[in-house]
Every structure is written in C-alpha cells, then in structure tokens.
Design a protein around this motif. Sequence first.
Motif, PDB file in Angstrom:
ATOM      1  N   TYR A   1      17.962  -2.253  -8.955  1.00 34.40           N
ATOM      2  CA  TYR A   1      17.389  -2.117  -7.619  1.00 34.40           C
ATOM      3  C   TYR A   1      18.412  -2.587  -6.599  1.00 34.40           C
ATOM      4  N   SER A   2      18.207  -2.212  -5.357  1.00 30.90           N
ATOM      5  CA  SER A   2      19.117  -2.601  -4.277  1.00 30.90           C
ATOM      6  C   SER A   2      18.482  -2.191  -2.958  1.00 30.90           C
ATOM      7  N   ALA A   3      19.214  -2.410  -1.873  1.00 31.81           N
ATOM      8  CA  ALA A   3      18.765  -1.946  -0.560  1.00 31.81           C
ATOM      9  C   ALA A   3      19.108  -0.482  -0.349  1.00 31.81           C
ATOM     10  N   PHE A   4      19.756   0.141  -1.353  1.00 37.86           N
ATOM     11  CA  PHE A   4      20.201   1.531  -1.235  1.00 37.86           C
ATOM     12  C   PHE A   4      19.318   2.446  -2.079  1.00 37.86           C
ATOM     13  N   GLY A   5      19.154   3.667  -1.596  1.00 37.92           N
ATOM     14  CA  GLY A   5      18.572   4.704  -2.430  1.00 37.92           C
ATOM     15  C   GLY A   5      17.108   4.512  -2.774  1.00 37.92           C
ATOM     16  N   HIS A   6      16.694   5.221  -3.823  1.00 40.62           N
ATOM     17  CA  HIS A   6      15.300   5.304  -4.249  1.00 40.62           C
ATOM     18  C   HIS A   6      15.103   4.395  -5.461  1.00 40.62           C
ATOM     19  N   ASN A   7      14.518   3.224  -5.262  1.00 40.87           N
ATOM     20  CA  ASN A   7      14.308   2.307  -6.378  1.00 40.87           C
ATOM     21  C   ASN A   7      13.026   1.501  -6.164  1.00 40.87           C
ATOM     22  N   PHE A   8      12.549   0.882  -7.223  1.00 41.12           N
ATOM     23  CA  PHE A   8      11.251   0.221  -7.214  1.00 41.12           C
ATOM     24  C   PHE A   8      11.139  -0.824  -6.109  1.00 41.12           C
ATOM     25  N   ALA A   9      12.109  -1.716  -6.005  1.00 44.36           N
ATOM     26  CA  ALA A   9      12.015  -2.814  -5.038  1.00 44.36           C
ATOM     27  C   ALA A   9      11.931  -2.293  -3.609  1.00 44.36           C
ATOM     28  N   ARG A  10      12.732  -1.305  -3.304  1.00 45.50           N
ATOM     29  CA  ARG A  10      12.726  -0.777  -1.938  1.00 45.50           C
ATOM     30  C   ARG A  10      11.421  -0.043  -1.633  1.00 45.50           C
ATOM     31  N   ILE A  11      10.923   0.723  -2.606  1.00 45.50           N
ATOM     32  CA  ILE A  11       9.660   1.442  -2.410  1.00 45.50           C
ATOM     33  C   ILE A  11       8.515   0.459  -2.187  1.00 45.50           C
ATOM     34  N   ILE A  12       8.432  -0.566  -3.046  1.00 43.40           N
ATOM     35  CA  ILE A  12       7.343  -1.543  -2.933  1.00 43.40           C
ATOM     36  C   ILE A  12       7.447  -2.315  -1.619  1.00 43.40           C
ATOM     37  N   TYR A  13       8.648  -2.729  -1.262  1.00 45.00           N
ATOM     38  CA  TYR A  13       8.860  -3.461  -0.007  1.00 45.00           C
ATOM     39  C   TYR A  13       8.362  -2.635   1.178  1.00 45.00           C
ATOM     40  N   ASN A  14       8.749  -1.363   1.218  1.00 48.87           N
ATOM     41  CA  ASN A  14       8.357  -0.504   2.344  1.00 48.87           C
ATOM     42  C   ASN A  14       6.843  -0.311   2.402  1.00 48.87           C
ATOM     43  N   LYS A  15       6.214  -0.118   1.242  1.00 46.90           N
ATOM     44  CA  LYS A  15       4.772   0.114   1.224  1.00 46.90           C
ATOM     45  C   LYS A  15       3.999  -1.148   1.603  1.00 46.90           C
TER      46      LYS A  15
ATOM     47  N   TYR B   1       7.225 -12.713  -0.629  1.00 46.57           N
ATOM     48  CA  TYR B   1       8.331 -12.793   0.326  1.00 46.57           C
ATOM     49  C   TYR B   1       7.907 -12.265   1.698  1.00 46.57           C
ATOM     50  N   THR B   2       7.200 -11.142   1.709  1.00 46.20           N
ATOM     51  CA  THR B   2       6.834 -10.506   2.977  1.00 46.20           C
ATOM     52  C   THR B   2       5.679 -11.199   3.686  1.00 46.20           C
ATOM     53  N   LYS B   3       4.908 -11.985   2.917  1.00 50.09           N
ATOM     54  CA  LYS B   3       3.724 -12.670   3.451  1.00 50.09           C
ATOM     55  C   LYS B   3       2.665 -11.686   3.966  1.00 50.09           C
ATOM     56  N   GLN B   4       2.705 -10.475   3.447  1.00 41.92           N
ATOM     57  CA  GLN B   4       1.716  -9.463   3.805  1.00 41.92           C
ATOM     58  C   GLN B   4       0.552  -9.521   2.820  1.00 41.92           C
ATOM     59  N   GLN B   5      -0.648  -9.277   3.296  1.00 44.61           N
ATOM     60  CA  GLN B   5      -1.843  -9.376   2.463  1.00 44.61           C
ATOM     61  C   GLN B   5      -2.270  -8.000   1.906  1.00 44.61           C
ATOM     62  N   THR B   6      -1.315  -7.241   1.464  1.00 45.75           N
ATOM     63  CA  THR B   6      -1.600  -5.937   0.865  1.00 45.75           C
ATOM     64  C   THR B   6      -2.368  -6.111  -0.441  1.00 45.75           C
ATOM     65  N   THR B   7      -3.291  -5.200  -0.714  1.00 47.08           N
ATOM     66  CA  THR B   7      -4.006  -5.220  -1.992  1.00 47.08           C
ATOM     67  C   THR B   7      -3.076  -4.763  -3.104  1.00 47.08           C
ATOM     68  N   LEU B   8      -2.881  -5.638  -4.090  1.00 44.88           N
ATOM     69  CA  LEU B   8      -1.970  -5.379  -5.200  1.00 44.88           C
ATOM     70  C   LEU B   8      -2.775  -5.426  -6.493  1.00 44.88           C
ATOM     71  N   THR B   9      -2.872  -4.299  -7.191  1.00 55.53           N
ATOM     72  CA  THR B   9      -3.704  -4.204  -8.381  1.00 55.53           C
ATOM     73  C   THR B   9      -2.857  -3.958  -9.614  1.00 55.53           C
ATOM     74  N   ALA B  10      -3.049  -4.786 -10.640  1.00 54.92           N
ATOM     75  CA  ALA B  10      -2.339  -4.610 -11.910  1.00 54.92           C
ATOM     76  C   ALA B  10      -3.027  -3.533 -12.733  1.00 54.92           C
ATOM     77  N   ILE B  11      -2.232  -2.597 -13.273  1.00 49.62           N
ATOM     78  CA  ILE B  11      -2.775  -1.551 -14.131  1.00 49.62           C
ATOM     79  C   ILE B  11      -1.952  -1.459 -15.413  1.00 49.62           C
ATOM     80  N   SER B  12      -2.477  -0.750 -16.396  1.00 47.39           N
ATOM     81  CA  SER B  12      -1.754  -0.536 -17.652  1.00 47.39           C
ATOM     82  C   SER B  12      -0.911   0.736 -17.554  1.00 47.39           C
ATOM     83  N   SER B  13       0.020   0.884 -18.483  1.00 45.08           N
ATOM     84  CA  SER B  13       0.853   2.086 -18.521  1.00 45.08           C
ATOM     85  C   SER B  13      -0.001   3.334 -18.670  1.00 45.08           C
TER      86      SER B  13
END
Length: 294
Positions: A160-174, A236-248
């Motif tokens: 992951y990084s601040a570049f391109g299409h990756n999990f950390a950047r997608i989750i951070y933005n959402k 890190y973001t201190k945002q109260q987004t709903t985060l739900t754990a799911i299975s594969s």
Amino acid sequence: MKHLLITGAMGQLGQSFTAIAKQWPQFQFTFADKKLADITNQLQMAALLRQLKPYAVINCAAFTNVDLAEQQPELAYAVNATAVEQLAQLCRETNTLLVHFSTDYVFSGRQLDAGENQTPYTEQDLAEPLNVYGASKLAGEQAMLNIAPAGLILRSSWLYSAFGHNFARIIYNKIQQGLPLRVVADQIGSPTYAPELAALCLKLLSADHFATTQLLHCAGQGEASWYQVAQEIQKYTKQQTTLTAISSNQWQSAATRPSYSALSSQQLQKQFGLSLPAWQQSLVTCLNKMGQSD
C-alpha cells in the motif's frame, strides 16, 4: 555512480521509487513506463539495456489485478512469468543485476506447525498458490531462479502507499467521505508500505553484490487482517464511519485468496541486518502522507 533502470514506473511500487529517488544521490535513475520499457517486448528490452547499460534493472512491472488474472490468465503469465524469464536471460547475458518483486500469494495459507498453529512463511516453505496471480508470480520466480542472473527476488505482502489503487488509500478515502464499510476479517497478511520496501531494496543494492539470484522475504513486521488495517485507519482519521467485519465468503471475488499469508523476514534481518518497521508504524507514515495531499 550506479545506474538503475526502473520498469513499471507508473505503478504503485515504481512511483514509490520515484518518490524516494532524491534521497539516494549515489544512484542514477531511469524511470521507464510501459511505452519505454514493455517487459513483454524482448527486442525492446534488449535494445534499452544496450543503450543504457544499467548496473541493475529493478522490475516493478507486473500484472497485479488478482481477480482479473482469473479471466485473463494468458496475459498474467505473459507479464509475470514469460517476460521475467526473458528479462532474467537478458540480464545474465549482459551481466546486469536484476531485482524482481514477488508476492505472499504464492502460498496457500494452509500450512500449520507441529502445534497446529499458523506461523509466518519463510523462504524455505512450500509454495502452493491458490489463484492464477499467485501461480503466475511463482512461475516468474522459478524461471529467474533457474536462469540465475545476479540479483534478488523480493517477496512482499499487501503493498500500500499514497499512490495508485490500493486498500489503504481506498479505505482512507471512503472513511473520510463517511461511507459505511464491510471489510474481510478472516484473511491475514503482513501489510507493507511500498516506499519503505523501495528504500530497503536500494539499501541492499548499496551494500552487496549478488553473484546469483537470492530469494528474500521483505514485508512489514507483524500480521493483521484487512479489517484490523481498516480499524487502524479509522482510529487515525477519528471518523465514526460504520465498519463491519465480514468473512471471505461474504465478499464476492473471482480469485480465491489465502486465509493466512504473513511473511517472516527473519532471513533478511539475519543476513543483512535490515528489516521494515511494524506495520502499524508504517501505516501511520502513509496516512500522514495522504493527509498532506488532501
């Protein structure tokens, strides 16, 4: 001054090398995108190496879309296996070092120790890929090891990084947008910050000359699920987004992924005295970078 040719310069890892290049004045860099250096074009690559005469080729070019590889296996193998085989042969013939990157997805996640526990994979463990992407990357590794040019195969995990299409950047933005998220909690790996992987690669090239191909694991320390990574981003973001754990099973995807593919980088530490930071620390570094660019 050692001249390094970086292929796949527009990808996540290639951009990571670009971002840190100024910190390494002992190297001269040529950053090549697919137009300049299409690794599937053997004649083009041969001409480029004759022209540049680099000390090393750092191959960041790859077919990395795990799900799409299931629909396009021929292309995945062309980029991740056949092109690597041809590049390894070319580097051997021209006495050029080759650095190639591989993946934790060469493993199945089904390995257990004597106590029936899962432990991080080492370089000596059996590779048993579950999907086309992992199989194509393993074929590239095997081809390079058979040809044995001077250089390195660096297996890493969950880049992951601040570049391109990756999990950390997608989750951070959402999370920043306040969107609810469903994240897989039963896949475990070793999250790795791409610019730190790039820097470690350059440290290895600065310190040693490799007479043949060496395989090393190089990943962030520790292990986590995708859900745990998302939790750290939310914290890190201190945002109260709903985060739900799911299975594969609840997340539709074309490719089967290993449930456990954490990598042990102990050989890297033992042999070279090098390691990457704990994944939590590196994630904060990345998120700080993302925050600066907002």
